[in-house]
Design an enzyme around this catalytic site. Structure first.
Site, PDB file in Angstrom:
ATOM      1  CE  LYS A 165      -4.401   0.743   2.381  1.00  0.00           C
ATOM      2  NZ  LYS A 165      -5.033   0.651   3.711  1.00  0.00           N
ATOM      3  CB  VAL A 166       2.272   3.450  -2.271  1.00  0.00           C
ATOM      4  CG1 VAL A 166       3.276   2.312  -2.294  1.00  0.00           C
ATOM      5  CG2 VAL A 166       1.444   3.463  -3.545  1.00  0.00           C
TER       6      VAL A 166
END
Ligand code: G3P
Length: 217
Positions: A83-84
């Site tokens: 997740k970014v």
């Protein structure tokens, strides 16, 4: 529509996974904090509880360090999705990881243009936050409609993962619009099973069955 649970509480995840209706898990730094657990071991444990993707979020803000953190998280299990955040560095990281065959969930999306950028960066998932959108006097579900329209216009295969869901209406509307995934807190998932008339119906059937004096053997 796929059902993900938005928590790092492994007891809750195991319990919900036993229904056979859980398709994945999302976590974030706040949920890790809430769990009171160490990040890497808890992600590893969660990955063993579900077959589907388990989102684990990088905490660096620059691309180079994000890549280093992502490499550590990717090594935890095959079903980790990185997740970014939806920033320039986050999307640079998304592009690089996606090109390398890694599933990336781009989070903290608050506009359809941001969602367009994430799809162009090859994201497997885009996470628009509907509850926080509503909190700010905007229409979270309108955002989901716009993203659905844009992704369908260009045949992007990035999945719309509706996040920051607060209630069953958010789930219903997500399904009506054709979102791909809803990630929900455990209490919202449990609430979907409940209906006062179901409870009342069971009560009536049980009372009448008892009067028959029969058993099923
Ligand atoms: O998946 C994102 C979610 O954890 C944020 O939810 O309720 O803090 O806006 P909320």
């Amino acid at each position: 529509m796929k059902f993900f649970v938005d928590t790092a509480d492994t007891a809750e995840i195991a319990d919900l996974a036993a229904t056979g209706l859980l398709d994945g898990v999302t976590t974030n730094p706040s949920l890790i904090h809430k769990s009171g657990r160490e990040f890497i071991p808890v992600v590893k444990e969660i990955c063993g509880l579900v077959d589907g993707p388990v989102s684990a979020e990088v905490v660096a803000l620059d691309h180079e360090t994000m890549m280093k953190e992502a490499d550590i998280l990717r090594a935890v299990a095959d079903n980790v999705a990185i997740k970014v955040p939806l920033t320039i560095d986050g999307l640079k990281t998304c592009k690089k990881l996606s090109d390398d065959g890694c599933q990336v969930n781009v989070t903290l999306c608050f506009s359809a243009n941001q969602a367009l950028l994430a799809a162009k960066a090859g994201a497997a998932f885009i996470s628009p936050f509907v509850g926080r959108h509503d909190d700010n006097g905007l229409d979270g579900m309108r955002l989901i409609e716009d993203i659905r329209l844009i992704y369908d216009n260009y045949l992007f295969d990035t999945e719309i993962l509706v996040a920051s869901i607060r209630n069953p209406i958010h789930v219903l509307e997500s399904a009506r619009i054709g979102a791909d995934v809803a990630t929900m807190p455990p209490n919202v998932i449990r609430g979907l099973f409940k209906h006062v008339l179901t409870d009342k119906g069971i009560e009536g059937f049980m009372a009448d069955w008892a009067k028959t004096g029969q058993t099923i053997t």
